[in-house]
Write a protein that holds these residues in place. Structure first.
Motif, short mmCIF file in Angstrom:
data_model
loop_
_atom_site.label_atom_id
_atom_site.label_comp_id
_atom_site.label_asym_id
_atom_site.label_seq_id
_atom_site.Cartn_x
_atom_site.Cartn_y
_atom_site.Cartn_z
N LEU A 188 0.87 -1.18 0.00
CA LEU A 188 0.00 0.00 0.00
C LEU A 188 0.90 1.22 0.00
CD1 LEU A 188 -2.86 1.25 0.27
CD2 LEU A 188 -2.46 1.29 2.73
N VAL A 189 0.77 2.07 -1.03
CA VAL A 189 1.63 3.24 -1.18
C VAL A 189 0.88 4.47 -0.69
CG1 VAL A 189 3.00 4.61 -2.79
CG2 VAL A 189 2.71 2.15 -3.19
N PHE A 190 1.56 5.29 0.12
CA PHE A 190 0.95 6.51 0.65
C PHE A 190 2.00 7.60 0.73
CE2 PHE A 190 2.18 3.67 4.04
CZ PHE A 190 2.95 4.45 4.88
N SER A 191 1.53 8.82 0.93
CA SER A 191 2.40 9.99 0.90
C SER A 191 2.56 10.58 2.30
CB SER A 191 1.83 11.04 -0.05
OG SER A 191 2.58 12.23 0.00
N LEU A 192 3.81 10.95 2.63
CA LEU A 192 4.12 11.69 3.84
C LEU A 192 5.10 12.80 3.48
CD1 LEU A 192 4.74 8.79 6.40
CD2 LEU A 192 2.78 10.34 6.38
N GLN A 193 4.70 14.04 3.65
CA GLN A 193 5.56 15.18 3.33
C GLN A 193 6.10 15.10 1.90
OE1 GLN A 193 4.78 17.31 5.47
NE2 GLN A 193 6.49 17.66 6.85
N GLY A 194 5.28 14.62 0.98
CA GLY A 194 5.67 14.57 -0.42
C GLY A 194 6.50 13.37 -0.81
N GLN A 195 6.86 12.50 0.13
CA GLN A 195 7.66 11.32 -0.16
C GLN A 195 6.75 10.08 -0.16
OE1 GLN A 195 11.07 10.50 -0.82
NE2 GLN A 195 10.15 8.49 -1.09
N ALA A 196 6.98 9.19 -1.12
CA ALA A 196 6.19 7.96 -1.19
C ALA A 196 6.72 6.93 -0.21
CB ALA A 196 6.23 7.40 -2.62
N HIS A 197 5.83 6.44 0.65
CA HIS A 197 6.15 5.38 1.60
C HIS A 197 5.22 4.20 1.33
CE1 HIS A 197 7.82 8.98 3.48
NE2 HIS A 197 8.57 8.21 4.23
N ALA A 198 5.49 3.09 1.97
CA ALA A 198 4.66 1.91 1.73
C ALA A 198 4.63 1.02 2.96
CB ALA A 198 5.18 1.13 0.52
N LEU A 199 3.55 0.24 3.04
CA LEU A 199 3.40 -0.82 4.04
C LEU A 199 2.99 -2.09 3.33
CD1 LEU A 199 1.45 0.76 7.05
CD2 LEU A 199 3.73 -0.27 7.17
N ALA A 200 3.45 -3.23 3.83
CA ALA A 200 2.99 -4.50 3.28
C ALA A 200 1.48 -4.61 3.49
CB ALA A 200 3.71 -5.66 3.97
N MET A 201 0.75 -5.02 2.45
CA MET A 201 -0.71 -5.05 2.50
C MET A 201 -1.25 -5.99 3.56
SD MET A 201 -2.72 -3.07 0.80
CE MET A 201 -4.21 -4.08 0.84
N HIS A 202 -0.49 -7.01 3.95
CA HIS A 202 -1.04 -7.95 4.93
C HIS A 202 -1.22 -7.31 6.30
CE1 HIS A 202 2.73 -8.67 7.16
NE2 HIS A 202 3.34 -8.61 5.99
N HIS A 203 -0.61 -6.14 6.52
CA HIS A 203 -0.83 -5.41 7.77
C HIS A 203 -2.13 -4.61 7.74
CE1 HIS A 203 3.09 -6.37 9.30
NE2 HIS A 203 3.74 -5.67 8.38
N VAL B 50 -5.88 1.82 8.75
CA VAL B 50 -6.10 1.00 9.94
C VAL B 50 -5.33 -0.31 9.76
CG1 VAL B 50 -7.79 -0.12 11.44
CG2 VAL B 50 -8.36 2.03 10.28
N VAL B 51 -4.39 -0.56 10.67
CA VAL B 51 -3.57 -1.77 10.60
C VAL B 51 -3.93 -2.70 11.74
CG1 VAL B 51 -1.67 -0.58 9.44
CG2 VAL B 51 -1.70 -0.71 11.94
N GLN B 52 -3.55 -3.95 11.60
CA GLN B 52 -3.75 -4.95 12.64
C GLN B 52 -2.43 -5.15 13.36
OE1 GLN B 52 -6.69 -6.48 13.10
NE2 GLN B 52 -6.25 -8.21 14.44
N TRP B 53 -2.42 -4.95 14.69
CA TRP B 53 -1.19 -5.11 15.46
C TRP B 53 -1.52 -5.72 16.81
CZ3 TRP B 53 1.52 -2.64 19.68
CH2 TRP B 53 2.89 -2.93 19.70
N LYS B 54 -0.91 -6.86 17.10
CA LYS B 54 -1.18 -7.59 18.33
C LYS B 54 -2.67 -7.85 18.52
CE LYS B 54 2.99 -6.02 20.70
NZ LYS B 54 3.66 -7.32 20.62
N GLY B 55 -3.34 -8.17 17.41
CA GLY B 55 -4.75 -8.53 17.47
C GLY B 55 -5.70 -7.38 17.60
N GLN B 56 -5.21 -6.14 17.54
CA GLN B 56 -6.06 -4.97 17.73
C GLN B 56 -5.85 -3.98 16.59
OE1 GLN B 56 -8.32 -4.65 19.95
NE2 GLN B 56 -7.81 -6.12 21.56
N PRO B 57 -6.86 -3.15 16.28
CA PRO B 57 -6.70 -2.13 15.23
C PRO B 57 -6.01 -0.88 15.76
CG PRO B 57 -8.94 -2.08 16.07
CD PRO B 57 -8.25 -3.21 16.79
#
Length: 344
Positions: free
Chosen positions: A23-38, A93-100
């Motif tokens: 999943l690609v998203f923007s922070l201060q004009g820079q492209a960042h990403a997170l693995a979709m399974h999160h 919204v990510v899943q972490w330790k079983g909670q959102p």
């Protein structure tokens, strides 16, 4: 002969490398990403309730289907500064330790894929972000992406036992609030990717969606039906691009790639669908959807999986496998008819 065998072996090894959805998203004009399974879902930034004794990067909590969900300002957490919210600001919204847990970002761009072995670990700070928070860096479709490490972003130094440091912020041991909207035990929720066509909101089950990309150049093909827009190049893979409007009996739009392309998994191959705009990734209880009545808004019920009201707006979930199968048949019939006319 030996060179040919080595090249063939290299191709087979390359083909078996797992592709990682990001999943690609923007922070201060820079492209960042997170693995979709999160990622559980993506929502527009709601009104937040402040909390006391919370870290400075926790903006507050939001109600998410009767659950208190902490929301972190990702720019503050990564020490990238602050900025005003805009119409594009949203919460992942990510899943972490079983909670959102919510991560507030400047904008969500798209969903893409890259081979796992193409993500390289950083050796120094990248774009002002400490290497502690970076899983790796990668070039995808000409963009430099900083892939973030979720465990480090959400970890707190005072919780060395591996527990949930956000439990107190949620205000309840099970992270849940009882209220009129709470119907007891949690139910299986469906993840739906939403998008717009002709001013209406449609959706598709996330299992049918390979990725979401921005518009790219389209190469038209002759002797094809009107809903076939042409071919696009997706990381050196030729992908057909189609228009869903004729099958949904919507007003015909210009034959372009629209404002986004939803890449669909169909029979093991990708197919692109041009849409007017990308909405959100949402998780919804199945009971809000009703079977579509035949002829609803002029749409054949076989192309729909359900209708439901989401945030005061009608959401129509499409039966993409059925639509694409019908398109294949329509293309076959069209080309046979064109061949007959050619030889008459």
């Amino acid at each position: 002969m030996e060179d040919t065998e080595q090249a063939s072996r290299h191709c087979r090894q390359t083909a078996t490398v797992e592709a990682v959805p990001l999943l690609v998203f923007s922070l201060q004009g820079q492209a960042h990403a997170l693995a979709m399974h999160h990622v559980r879902e993506i929502v527009r930034t709601p009104e937040l309730s402040a909390v006391v004794e919370a870290p400075d990067f926790v903006d507050g909590v939001m109600p998410l289907r009767s659950r208190v969900t902490p929301v972190i300002d990702l720019k503050k957490r990564l020490r990238l500064g602050t900025g005003e919210m805009t119409a594009d600001t949203c919460v992942i919204v990510v899943q972490w330790k079983g909670q959102p847990i919510g991560l507030r970002v400047d904008a969500v761009c798209d969903i893409t894929k890259t081979p796992a072995d193409s993500i390289e670990a950083p050796t120094e700070m990248v774009g002002g972000v400490s290497t502690r928070f970076i899983e790796g860096c990668v070039f995808v479709d000409g963009r430099f992406l900083v892939v973030l490490k979720l465990d480090e972003i959400l970890a707190r130094d005072y919780a060395p036992d591996g527990g949930d440091p956000y439990e107190k912020i949620r205000g309840a041991p099970d992270g849940k609030i009882r209220g009129t909207g709470d119907d007891g035990p949690r139910q299986d929720l469906q993840r739906i990717v939403t998008f717009d066509l002709d001013g209406e909101r449609y959706g598709a089950h996330v299992g049918h969606v390979a990725e979401i990309i921005k518009p790219v150049p389209v190469m038209p093909l002759p002797n094809m039906p009107g809903f076939f827009l042409g071919l696009i190049n997706l990381r050196n893979t030729i992908v057909p691009l189609i228009d869903l409007r004729p099958f949904l009996r919507l007003n015909p739009g210009p034959r372009t790639a629209g404002d986004g392309i939803v890449v669909i998994n169909h029979a093991g191959s990708p197919v692109g669908a041009a849409v007017d705009g990308i909405g959100e990734l949402v998780r919804l209880p199945p009971q809000i959807f009703k079977p579509p009545p035949d002829g609803e808004a002029g749409i054949d019920a076989q192309y729909l999986q359900g209708l439901g009201m989401v945030a005061g707006r009608m959401l129509t979930v499409l039966n993409l496998p059925r639509i694409l199968s019908e398109m294949e048949q329509a293309i076959d019939v069209f080309q046979r008819n064109e061949s007959r006319r050619t030889f008459q």
